[in-house]
Design an enzyme around this catalytic site. Structure first.
Site, PDB file in Angstrom:
ATOM      1  N   ARG A 205      -3.423  -1.974   7.564  1.00 39.48           N
ATOM      2  CA  ARG A 205      -2.984  -3.330   7.225  1.00 39.48           C
ATOM      3  C   ARG A 205      -2.810  -4.180   8.477  1.00 39.48           C
ATOM      4  NH1 ARG A 205       2.501  -4.012   3.869  1.00 39.48           N
ATOM      5  NH2 ARG A 205       3.449  -4.533   5.858  1.00 39.48           N
TER       6      ARG A 205
ATOM      7  N   LYS B 254       2.040   0.695  -7.726  1.00 37.71           N
ATOM      8  CA  LYS B 254       2.355   0.378  -6.329  1.00 37.71           C
ATOM      9  C   LYS B 254       2.561   1.739  -5.659  1.00 37.71           C
ATOM     10  CE  LYS B 254       4.302  -1.965  -2.768  1.00 37.71           C
ATOM     11  NZ  LYS B 254       3.991  -0.951  -1.781  1.00 37.71           N
TER      12      LYS B 254
ATOM     13  N   GLU C 244      -5.587   1.806  -1.169  1.00 36.05           N
ATOM     14  CA  GLU C 244      -4.420   2.563  -0.721  1.00 36.05           C
ATOM     15  C   GLU C 244      -4.855   4.013  -0.544  1.00 36.05           C
ATOM     16  OE1 GLU C 244       0.043   2.347  -0.301  1.00 36.05           O
ATOM     17  OE2 GLU C 244      -1.483   0.814  -0.537  1.00 36.05           O
TER      18      GLU C 244
ATOM     19  N   GLU D  49      -0.737  -2.718 -11.938  1.00 32.66           N
ATOM     20  CA  GLU D  49      -1.299  -1.564 -11.224  1.00 32.66           C
ATOM     21  C   GLU D  49      -0.166  -0.792 -10.568  1.00 32.66           C
ATOM     22  OE1 GLU D  49      -5.480  -3.725  -9.886  1.00 32.66           O
ATOM     23  OE2 GLU D  49      -3.966  -3.312  -8.371  1.00 32.66           O
TER      24      GLU D  49
ATOM     25  N   ARG E  77       1.716 -14.442   0.950  1.00 30.56           N
ATOM     26  CA  ARG E  77       2.548 -13.558   0.140  1.00 30.56           C
ATOM     27  C   ARG E  77       2.543 -14.083  -1.299  1.00 30.56           C
ATOM     28  NH1 ARG E  77       5.864  -9.574   1.396  1.00 30.56           N
ATOM     29  NH2 ARG E  77       5.802  -9.909   3.609  1.00 30.56           N
TER      30      ARG E  77
ATOM     31  N   PHE F  53      -8.027  -1.388  -4.982  1.00 32.19           N
ATOM     32  CA  PHE F  53      -7.410  -2.381  -5.859  1.00 32.19           C
ATOM     33  C   PHE F  53      -7.919  -3.801  -5.675  1.00 32.19           C
ATOM     34  CE2 PHE F  53      -4.375  -1.449  -2.430  1.00 32.19           C
ATOM     35  CZ  PHE F  53      -4.225  -2.701  -1.846  1.00 32.19           C
TER      36      PHE F  53
END
Length: 197
Positions: A51, A31, A81, A29, A197, A122
């Site tokens: 975020r 960024k 986003e 996808e 992460r 997303f």
């Protein structure tokens, strides 16, 4: 109504390393050079969080309107986003343009006209009574596609499924040409891990 920690990414140096990390086939996808938002809807109330879990719903009435018109689900938590766009050309703008809107407390409608946003969804963490955190990414992506009435302003993230390094490289070049930061590689079977992460 309560934001959860978002899942973050690890960097890799090239497409081959990305495939090593997430497996084949993989989803790729864009960024985006925007800012990460979490969109909540519960009992008819729509909220937009950053975020860092800051409520910015008031600063983005345009996002609230898009969600009302274009997301058919009743209750959800979506990862997305928001990217600034030039109202004249429609071109995507770098993050510093939209960052002016995040802290804005006055003239919000005027600012929304000056720097309109586009939204790319997303991920989905919760949908109509179902916790999707443990669902594989490919199912979460399908769920997003099923609940969004797509437009240029609001749609699922630009996306390809491939095992080909060549296809991924082409997609990467296309992402950069449109002003994005790069691409994300995603494991199709991966669960959503808040804060990891």
């Amino acid at each position: 109504g309560k934001p959860i920690k978002v899942m973050l990414y690890q960097k890799v140096n090239d497409i081959a390393s990305a495939f090593d990390r997430v497996g084949k086939p993989a989803a790729f996808e864009y960024k985006y050079d925007g800012f990460h938002i979490q969109i909540h809807k519960r009992a008819g109330k729509i909220q937009v969080f950053t975020r860092r879990q800051e409520d910015v719903t008031k600063q983005f009435p345009d996002i609230v309107n898009m969600v009302k018109k274009q997301v058919t689900a009743t209750n959800f938590i979506l990862d997305a986003e928001a990217i600034g766009s030039d109202p004249k050309t429609g071109k995507w703008l770098p993050f510093q343009h939209i960052s002016q809107r995040i802290r804005r407390k006055h003239d919000i409608e005027q600012m929304a006209k000056k720097i309109p946003v586009i939204v790319r969804v997303f991920d989905a963490m919760y949908l109509d009574g179902k916790d999707l955190l443990l669902a594989p990414f490919k199912d979460r992506r399908k769920a997003i596609e099923n609940i969004i009435k797509q437009s240029q302003q609001f749609s699922p993230a630009e996306h390809i499924l491939t095992s080909s390094e060549e296809d991924a490289e082409t997609f990467y070049a296309e992402a950069l040409a449109k002003g994005n930061e790069g691409i994300m590689a995603k494991n199709l079977e991966a669960e959503y891990k808040p804060g990891s992460r």
